[in-house]
Design an enzyme around this catalytic site. Structure first.
Site, mmCIF file in Angstrom:
data_model
loop_
_atom_site.group_PDB
_atom_site.id
_atom_site.type_symbol
_atom_site.label_atom_id
_atom_site.label_comp_id
_atom_site.label_asym_id
_atom_site.label_seq_id
_atom_site.Cartn_x
_atom_site.Cartn_y
_atom_site.Cartn_z
ATOM 1 N N LEU A 54 1.705 -2.233 5.173
ATOM 2 C CA LEU A 54 0.763 -2.641 6.211
ATOM 3 C C LEU A 54 -0.649 -2.508 5.661
ATOM 4 O O LEU A 54 -0.965 -1.527 4.968
ATOM 5 C CB LEU A 54 0.915 -1.752 7.453
ATOM 6 N N ASP A 55 -1.508 -3.467 5.957
ATOM 7 C CA ASP A 55 -2.905 -3.382 5.556
ATOM 8 C C ASP A 55 -3.542 -2.132 6.162
ATOM 9 O O ASP A 55 -3.088 -1.649 7.212
ATOM 10 C CB ASP A 55 -3.672 -4.619 6.008
ATOM 11 N N PRO A 56 -4.609 -1.610 5.554
ATOM 12 C CA PRO A 56 -5.238 -0.385 6.076
ATOM 13 C C PRO A 56 -5.594 -0.437 7.558
ATOM 14 O O PRO A 56 -5.413 0.544 8.277
ATOM 15 C CB PRO A 56 -6.499 -0.250 5.205
#
Length: 339
Positions: free
Chosen positions: A79-81
């Site tokens: 997952l992206d930050p």
């Protein structure tokens, strides 16, 4: 191998197995995944982690290793930050199963911002057209090669529209980029759009009902170390087998287990029961009669073929999960290609 059937990839399968033959299991070998010692439990567990906004998936996984004092852990589906939600993390020996969970279907709740205000009817009509197979080009910053590929959108439900803001729920094949999906929806609507916020709400057999936070994990570990209480730690860390429940199941007799652990393929006589919907060339998980995961395999027969056959290769072992010598050796090396 991806699974186009969302019922397989977006939820744990609880189909009643069909029985091919009767067999008994010896209590002297192996044990139920829920009866492992707490030390073994941590080395063969999975955490359905609710990732916070800010850190990368790799950073969160490193924190989990530090909290539990483990050498190995692996997350399924980065997952992206800025994205929150479910990030299953396999622990210790369970990292062998990460690839099977990574390829499972995903569900997201997404806030999309349109670059203009459009009629609700037009928005819903275009969103409905994106259900099914779509073409996607991965973004410039991605972990995969940039080439056009097909991804399945199992469903795209518009939940609410408020001016330029569109709240929607998306069920999709692994590897679908929701940020790119929002961009493409904007192009189709003729006004442009971008992803404002994203939460992953389901991945394979895991949903929000069983999600835990990093703080819950830390507290559970402290309860075990300081109070010798295992209950909370067993609640937040689940047996790795729960992370494989979305795969079709084949249950084998005790005499077949050790050969499979040495990489042998599975022959029909070793099968006790199996999922009724197995298809040829489908990824399956092989279990002992006590419920322990033995290996990930590729089916070489469908369920009907296995039930009708008296011999032949039913599945080819792709990834061994269980250690050797947990069950007794009941095979000869010259016949090790099948059990």
């Amino acid at each position: 191998m991806t699974d186009p059937d969302p019922s397989n990839s977006l939820a744990g399968k609880h189909t009643e197995l069909v029985h091919r033959t009767k067999a008994l299991t010896d209590v002297r070998y192996g044990c139920s995944p829920y009866m492992r010692s707490i030390e073994q439990h941590l080395l063969m567990g999975v955490i359905n982690l609710n990732k916070p906004s800010g850190p990368t998936s790799h950073e969160v996984t490193a924190w989990v290793k530090a909290i539990l004092g483990l050498q190995r852990a692996g997350h399924s589906g980065s997952l992206d930050p800025g994205v929150t939600g479910l990030l299953p993390i396999m622990l210790g020996k369970a990292t062998k199963t990460v690839s099977a969970l990574r390829l499972s279907g995903k569900e997201y709740v997404c806030f999309m911002r349109l670059h203009d205000v459009l009629p609700e009817k037009a928005i819903k009509k275009v969103c409905a057209e994106f259900a099914g197979p779509i073409y996607q080009m991965p973004p410039v910053i991605s972990a995969v090669k940039r080439s056009i590929r097909v991804r399945n959108i199992y469903y795209l439900d518009v939940l609410e529209i408020d001016g330029p803001m569109v709240l929607m729920k998306v069920g999709c094949e692994a590897g679908t980029y929701i940020r790119k999906l929002c961009h493409d929806l904007g192009l189709a609507l003729g006004c442009g759009a971008h992803m404002q916020q994203l939460i992953r709400t389901r991945t394979g057999p895991f949903n929000e009902d069983t999600a835990v936070t990093l703080q819950e994990l830390k507290d559970a570990f402290v309860f075990w170390k300081e109070d010798n209480s295992e209950d909370e730690l067993r609640r937040v860390v689940r047996p790795m087998e729960e992370g494989l429940s979305h795969l079709p199941k084949i249950v084998v007799r005790d005499s077949a287990v050790d050969a499979l652990c040495h990489g042998a393929s599975l022959a029909v006589p070793g099968i006790v029961s199996l999922d009724p919907g197995i298809k040829h060339e489908q990824q399956v998980c092989i279990f002992t009669m006590k419920g322990e995961a033995v290996a990930i395999a590729t089916a070489k027969m469908d369920t009907a073929g296995i039930m009708d056959a008296s011999n032949g290769m039913a599945a080819c072992t792709e990834r061994v999960i269980m250690d050797v010598d947990v069950y007794p050796k009941c095979w000869h090396r010259r016949n090790a290609e099948v059990v």
